[in-house]
Structure formats: C-alpha cells, structure tokens
Motif scaffolding. Structure first.
Motif, mmCIF file in Angstrom:
data_model
loop_
_atom_site.group_PDB
_atom_site.id
_atom_site.type_symbol
_atom_site.label_atom_id
_atom_site.label_comp_id
_atom_site.label_asym_id
_atom_site.label_seq_id
_atom_site.Cartn_x
_atom_site.Cartn_y
_atom_site.Cartn_z
ATOM 1 N N ASN A 1 0.833 -1.203 0.000
ATOM 2 C CA ASN A 1 0.000 0.000 0.000
ATOM 3 C C ASN A 1 0.872 1.259 0.000
ATOM 4 O O ASN A 1 1.972 1.281 0.578
ATOM 5 N N ARG A 2 0.338 2.297 -0.627
ATOM 6 C CA ARG A 2 1.052 3.572 -0.680
ATOM 7 C C ARG A 2 1.039 4.245 0.691
ATOM 8 O O ARG A 2 0.034 4.189 1.412
ATOM 9 N N LEU A 3 2.165 4.872 1.056
ATOM 10 C CA LEU A 3 2.268 5.552 2.347
ATOM 11 C C LEU A 3 1.884 7.022 2.205
ATOM 12 O O LEU A 3 2.079 7.632 1.154
ATOM 13 N N LYS A 4 1.327 7.580 3.252
ATOM 14 C CA LYS A 4 0.995 8.998 3.310
ATOM 15 C C LYS A 4 1.858 9.664 4.370
ATOM 16 O O LYS A 4 2.071 9.107 5.441
ATOM 17 N N GLN A 5 2.351 10.853 4.044
ATOM 18 C CA GLN A 5 3.156 11.584 5.009
ATOM 19 C C GLN A 5 2.245 12.290 6.000
ATOM 20 O O GLN A 5 1.190 12.822 5.644
ATOM 21 N N ASN A 6 2.666 12.293 7.252
ATOM 22 C CA ASN A 6 1.880 12.937 8.294
ATOM 23 C C ASN A 6 2.826 13.710 9.189
ATOM 24 O O ASN A 6 3.798 13.150 9.711
ATOM 25 N N LEU A 7 2.592 15.025 9.323
ATOM 26 C CA LEU A 7 3.452 15.843 10.169
ATOM 27 C C LEU A 7 3.119 15.622 11.640
ATOM 28 O O LEU A 7 1.955 15.651 12.041
ATOM 29 N N VAL A 8 4.165 15.390 12.447
ATOM 30 C CA VAL A 8 3.965 15.136 13.879
ATOM 31 C C VAL A 8 4.789 16.129 14.683
ATOM 32 O O VAL A 8 5.776 16.683 14.200
ATOM 33 N N ASP A 9 4.378 16.338 15.921
ATOM 34 C CA ASP A 9 5.112 17.198 16.850
ATOM 35 C C ASP A 9 6.443 16.525 17.180
ATOM 36 O O ASP A 9 6.483 15.351 17.539
ATOM 37 N N SER A 10 7.546 17.273 17.038
ATOM 38 C CA SER A 10 8.863 16.668 17.231
ATOM 39 C C SER A 10 9.132 16.242 18.661
ATOM 40 O O SER A 10 10.019 15.424 18.913
ATOM 41 N N VAL A 11 8.376 16.784 19.627
ATOM 42 C CA VAL A 11 8.573 16.429 21.037
ATOM 43 C C VAL A 11 7.586 15.366 21.484
ATOM 44 O O VAL A 11 7.964 14.304 21.997
ATOM 45 N N SER A 12 6.279 15.616 21.256
ATOM 46 C CA SER A 12 5.261 14.667 21.728
ATOM 47 C C SER A 12 5.064 13.495 20.779
ATOM 48 O O SER A 12 4.616 12.427 21.185
ATOM 49 N N GLY A 13 5.375 13.710 19.489
ATOM 50 C CA GLY A 13 5.153 12.657 18.493
ATOM 51 C C GLY A 13 3.718 12.570 18.022
ATOM 52 O O GLY A 13 3.378 11.693 17.215
ATOM 53 N N ASP A 14 2.844 13.467 18.491
ATOM 54 C CA ASP A 14 1.433 13.448 18.106
ATOM 55 C C ASP A 14 1.242 14.105 16.734
ATOM 56 O O ASP A 14 1.903 15.098 16.427
ATOM 57 N N PRO A 15 0.331 13.568 15.899
ATOM 58 C CA PRO A 15 0.013 14.216 14.614
ATOM 59 C C PRO A 15 -0.563 15.609 14.843
ATOM 60 O O PRO A 15 -1.260 15.855 15.833
ATOM 61 N N VAL A 16 -0.272 16.547 13.923
ATOM 62 C CA VAL A 16 -0.722 17.932 14.046
ATOM 63 C C VAL A 16 -1.694 18.228 12.907
ATOM 64 O O VAL A 16 -1.386 18.007 11.738
ATOM 65 N N ASP A 17 -2.888 18.730 13.276
ATOM 66 C CA ASP A 17 -3.884 19.078 12.270
ATOM 67 C C ASP A 17 -3.409 20.241 11.399
ATOM 68 O O ASP A 17 -2.599 21.072 11.833
ATOM 69 N N THR A 18 -3.956 20.305 10.193
ATOM 70 C CA THR A 18 -3.575 21.349 9.255
ATOM 71 C C THR A 18 -3.800 22.738 9.833
ATOM 72 O O THR A 18 -2.977 23.645 9.648
ATOM 73 N N ALA A 19 -4.893 22.921 10.556
ATOM 74 C CA ALA A 19 -5.226 24.235 11.118
ATOM 75 C C ALA A 19 -4.200 24.688 12.155
ATOM 76 O O ALA A 19 -4.076 25.896 12.428
ATOM 77 N N ASP A 20 -3.486 23.770 12.759
ATOM 78 C CA ASP A 20 -2.513 24.112 13.798
ATOM 79 C C ASP A 20 -1.089 24.234 13.274
ATOM 80 O O ASP A 20 -0.151 24.449 14.056
ATOM 81 N N ARG A 21 -0.904 24.097 11.969
ATOM 82 C CA ARG A 21 0.431 24.219 11.385
ATOM 83 C C ARG A 21 0.699 25.674 10.998
ATOM 84 O O ARG A 21 -0.143 26.330 10.402
ATOM 85 N N VAL A 22 1.878 26.180 11.352
ATOM 86 C CA VAL A 22 2.234 27.570 11.091
ATOM 87 C C VAL A 22 3.726 27.638 10.763
ATOM 88 O O VAL A 22 4.517 26.822 11.244
ATOM 89 N N LYS A 23 4.095 28.613 9.963
ATOM 90 C CA LYS A 23 5.502 28.787 9.626
ATOM 91 C C LYS A 23 6.250 29.398 10.802
ATOM 92 O O LYS A 23 5.694 30.197 11.560
ATOM 93 N N GLY A 24 7.528 29.040 10.916
ATOM 94 C CA GLY A 24 8.344 29.589 11.994
ATOM 95 C C GLY A 24 9.767 29.824 11.547
ATOM 96 O O GLY A 24 10.311 29.066 10.728
ATOM 97 N N TYR A 25 10.378 30.902 12.057
ATOM 98 C CA TYR A 25 11.774 31.213 11.742
ATOM 99 C C TYR A 25 12.587 31.050 13.019
ATOM 100 O O TYR A 25 12.278 31.640 14.071
ATOM 101 N N GLN A 26 13.640 30.217 12.944
ATOM 102 C CA GLN A 26 14.448 29.931 14.128
ATOM 103 C C GLN A 26 15.391 31.089 14.418
ATOM 104 O O GLN A 26 16.241 31.433 13.617
ATOM 105 N N VAL A 27 15.247 31.712 15.597
ATOM 106 C CA VAL A 27 16.102 32.823 16.003
ATOM 107 C C VAL A 27 17.192 32.360 16.963
ATOM 108 O O VAL A 27 18.226 33.008 17.119
ATOM 109 N N ALA A 28 16.978 31.248 17.613
ATOM 110 C CA ALA A 28 17.961 30.613 18.501
ATOM 111 C C ALA A 28 17.587 29.141 18.570
ATOM 112 O O ALA A 28 16.515 28.739 18.105
ATOM 113 N N LYS A 29 18.469 28.322 19.129
ATOM 114 C CA LYS A 29 18.204 26.895 19.175
ATOM 115 C C LYS A 29 16.923 26.614 19.957
ATOM 116 O O LYS A 29 16.824 26.926 21.146
#
Length: 298
Positions: free
Chosen positions: A42-70
């Motif tokens: 079967n074909r796989l689908k990509q799913n964005l997850v929170d890098s800390v909790s590992g939980d999937p993130v809904d489209t409405a909660d996704r936002v662009k971010g610019y890293q200013v410090a680590k």
C-alpha cells in the motif's frame, strides 16, 4: 496551450501590457516513484507530527516559523506574509538594459516563456520585443514567484520573449573559492596542438535530440522487465583510470578521432621561400633600363 504559472503586466516606462509567464521546462515525463509499505504494497501517506510529543498535528494548527535561537522560533502567519506585497507581485517593470554577454552564466536560474495575455497587449509587447532586438540588449526587471522577489532577464525569442530568473549575488559562490588552489601549468606546444586537433575533429552543432537520458531509459527497461517477471541486469560502468602519460593518451585519442597520430608542427619557411612570391600572386614587374642614346655625329 499549457497553463501559465504567473499573470500580470510588463512595464517599460509608461508603456505596459498584460502578459503571462509559462514554464519553459517540464519534468512531468520523468519516471516518478511512490513510497510503499513493503509488507502490504500500500502507498504511504506523510503525516506531520510534533517533534517532542510525536502526536500528529492538524492542518489548522500548522504555522511557519523562523528559528532565532536553538529551539526558539518566531511564528509567521500566512496572512502576514500575504500582506508583504511588492509591486513586482503583479508587474514586471524593466529597470535597465544590458548586453547579454555581460551576464555571467552562473547567475542564470530557471527559464520561462513570456507572451502577451490578450490581443490588446500584442502591439505594446511587440514594440518592447523589437526594440530590444534592434538594440541587441536584454532587459532586467523583477518578479515575485512563490512569494519571493527574483531578478528577471528578458530577451527576445521568436514572437515572444524568454524570461530567465537570475540568482542574487549572495546566492553565487565566487569561483576563487574553488579554483584558487589550482596551480599554473606550463603546457608543451605539441600537447595543445594535438588537443586542439581532437576538438576540431569532434566539433559540430548543438543537437539536443542526439543526447538521450540513459538513466531514464535504464529505469524504464527495469520497470518493464519487473512487470513482465523477467530479470534485468545493468552492466557495470567502467571507471576511467588516471592518465599517467598524457602525450600517449592524446595521440591515441587523435587516432580514435580519425587522425594518423600526432600532429607535425609546420616548419618555419626558409629565407628564400619567404622571399619568393606566393603561388597565384602576380610577380611585380621590374623597371627596365632606358637604352643609352647614341652620340650624334657631327
């Protein structure tokens, strides 16, 4: 007619016209692969997850971010980026004209075709195009593509124009970083003569149809073989070895290109030959002595 990737206006001083930009290249014909589950097929689908909790993130909660410090980011909303509009978002304004030869090839990025977007725009478009043709210049302007402003080079091409995005200076590495360590090499004249003769015998005209995508052809052959349940073996490419004797390699290359061995350098003409008139050249007439007059008898 392909779909345009951008629509707006081309502007030269007070002259403007509606134009459309089209991609000049396409990768749609290339073989593309999907990622599958080896166990199920079967074909796989990509799913964005929170890098800390590992939980999937809904489209409405996704936002662009610019890293200013680590680990620290400034969030930027889409509507905030949309508000940062430049005039070049909908207008290509030609700011200057330059000789095409002055633009280093390393600055050239992606090619496009530019055409008038309606019948009313054709006359103004043609005026700008033909004026550039007669002056043998290219126009430099700006355009916003995918929210980024890019420099754009415009040059006449048939009844339309070719528009090529240009890289900014900060995107181009200086060649000194790479070539600075290359030493100065004094080459024997005979080596250069042979190399130039090889180039002469291999010279022709650019015919892109003669060059096929051999990797793409091999992938297609592999897929057809697998689809038919057949085995497919690709021969191992031979690795060229470092050349030890360059002169021998050049001579063999010249023979392979249809030569008869190394070139013989032309001998310098002798003094006598240099003074002799060239074949087919009329010899300069020499002045004849006037006959001596006989003394008059008295």
């Amino acid at each position: 007619m392909p779909r345009s990737s951008w629509k707006g206006y081309l502007k030269l001083s007070l002259v403007s016209c509606a134009v459309a930009l089209y991609n000049a290249t396409s990768a749609s014909e290339r073989v593309a692969f999907n990622t599958l589950n080896r166990k199920t097929g079967n074909r796989l689908k990509q799913n964005l997850v929170d890098s800390v909790s590992g939980d999937p993130v809904d489209t409405a909660d996704r936002v662009k971010g610019y890293q200013v410090a680590k680990g620290q980011y400034v969030m930027v909303e889409d509507d905030e980026l949309e508000a940062v509009k430049l005039e070049s978002t909908k207008t290509i304004e030609i700011e200057t004209f330059v000789p095409a030869a002055e633009i280093d090839d390393v600055y050239l990025d992606n090619p496009y075709y530019l055409a008038p977007d309606d019948k009313v725009a054709e006359e103004a478009f043609a005026v700008i195009r033909e004026a550039m043709t007669r002056k043998k210049m290219v126009g430099i302007g700006r355009i916003v593509l995918a929210r980024r402003e890019r420099m754009l080079m415009l040059q006449p091409r048939g009844k339309g124009m070719q528009a090529t995005t240009l890289r900014y200076p900060y995107e181009v590495r200086q060649d000194g970083e790479i070539f600075g360590e290359i030493g100065d090499v004094k080459l024997p004249a005979e080596m250069l003569d042979i190399a130039q003769e090889i180039i002469n015998r291999m010279s022709g005209h650019f015919q892109p149809d003669r060059f096929s995508d051999r990797y793409e052809e091999a992938v297609v052959a592999l897929l057809r073989a697998k689809q038919a349940g057949e085995s497919f073996v690709v021969p191992e490419p031979s690795q060229p070895a470092n050349v030890v004797n360059i002169m021998d390699a050049l001579k063999k290359s010249l023979e392979a290109a249809g030569g008869e061995g190394a070139l013989r350098r032309p001998r310098a003409p002798s003094k006598k030959a240099a003074e002799a008139p060239a074949k087919g050249t009329a010899r300069k007439p020499t002045a004849k002595k006037a006959p001596a007059r006989k003394a008059a008898r008295g």
